[in-house]
Scaffold this motif. Structure first.
Motif, PDB file in Angstrom:
ATOM      1  N   TRP A  64       0.837  -1.205   0.000  1.00 49.35           N
ATOM      2  CA  TRP A  64       0.000   0.000   0.000  1.00 49.35           C
ATOM      3  C   TRP A  64       0.870   1.253   0.000  1.00 49.35           C
ATOM      4  O   TRP A  64       0.563   2.232  -0.688  1.00 49.35           O
ATOM      5  N   ARG A  68       1.553   4.358  -3.293  1.00 48.48           N
ATOM      6  CA  ARG A  68       1.382   5.802  -3.135  1.00 48.48           C
ATOM      7  C   ARG A  68       2.688   6.576  -3.269  1.00 48.48           C
ATOM      8  O   ARG A  68       2.654   7.800  -3.416  1.00 48.48           O
ATOM      9  N   THR A 144       0.098  -6.863  -3.728  1.00 48.38           N
ATOM     10  CA  THR A 144      -0.807  -5.861  -3.164  1.00 48.38           C
ATOM     11  C   THR A 144      -0.557  -4.486  -3.753  1.00 48.38           C
ATOM     12  O   THR A 144      -1.503  -3.733  -4.032  1.00 48.38           O
ATOM     13  N   SER A 148      -3.232  -2.235  -5.748  1.00 49.22           N
ATOM     14  CA  SER A 148      -3.615  -0.940  -5.192  1.00 49.22           C
ATOM     15  C   SER A 148      -3.315   0.197  -6.148  1.00 49.22           C
ATOM     16  O   SER A 148      -4.115   1.142  -6.288  1.00 49.22           O
TER      17      SER A 148
END
Length: 205
Positions: A64, A68, A144, A148
């Motif tokens: 995650w 970003r 993941t 994401s």
């Protein structure tokens, strides 16, 4: 009037007669020989299994975080409807990989030091479990993170020619998976080398 003691003459020892030997004082030094500790395997198997299946859970927040931090790629829609990188935007593929490696190295160091703090379980069994668990965590982070990132930078369905869109970052190689386990093994190995005790301090736990 006090009487003085009469002098007594002591004849010297005859020449050639052996003199009695003076035995030197014997000093006894006692050394306590400590048995060299052996590698504990059977007792550490259950904690090692717990470590092996717990560390991969850290891959979800790591993925995650990467989604970003990694930069997206600006792409232009061609006439055939396929996106094409604009200018030097293709360099962001390397940027995404380097961000993934840095995240893996940072969390790997924390993982290795955290495993070292398990004083009563120190040894090669836990180290191997932490290393392979970190490899699984890196795979979970990659899976993941890609999912994401695809959700964050979703490409709209109604695309037009020459339209610029922000494409999700990608990881096109598996070499980045090695950063996390290598950092874990390095941190644990450095702590063990710095410790200097035969049993790595297990008995002090």
């Amino acid at each position: 009037m006090e009487e003085k003691a009469a002098p007594v003459r002591i004849d010297p020892a005859p020449v050639g007669e052996p003199q009695p030997e003076v035995q030197p004082e014997v000093q006894y030094v006692y050394h306590f020989v400590r048995a060299r500790p052996r590698v504990v395997i059977k007792r550490d198997l259950l904690p090692a299994v717990a470590v092996l299946f717990t560390i991969p859970l850290l891959g979800m927040p790591a993925g995650w975080l990467w989604a970003r931090l990694a930069p997206p790629q600006n792409k232009i829609i061609l006439e055939n409807g396929k996106p094409f990188p604009v200018g030097l935007e293709s360099y962001h593929r390397l940027d995404a990989l380097m961000v993934f490696v840095m995240v893996g190295l940072g969390i790997g160091l924390v993982t290795g030091i955290g495993m070292w703090l398990m004083r009563q379980r120190r040894g090669p069994v836990i180290m191997l479990a932490a290393t392979f668990g970190s490899l699984g965590a890196a795979w979970v982070a990659q899976t993941t993170g890609l999912g994401s990132a695809a959700g964050i930078y979703a490409i709209p369905a109604d695309l037009k020619i020459n339209q610029v869109v922000a494409a999700a970052p990608t990881l096109e190689t598996w070499w980045g998976l090695l950063a996390w386990p290598l950092a874990t093994a390095l941190a644990y190995g450095c702590c063990a080398a710095w410790n200097g005790l035969d049993d790595l301090g297990r008995r002090l736990g």
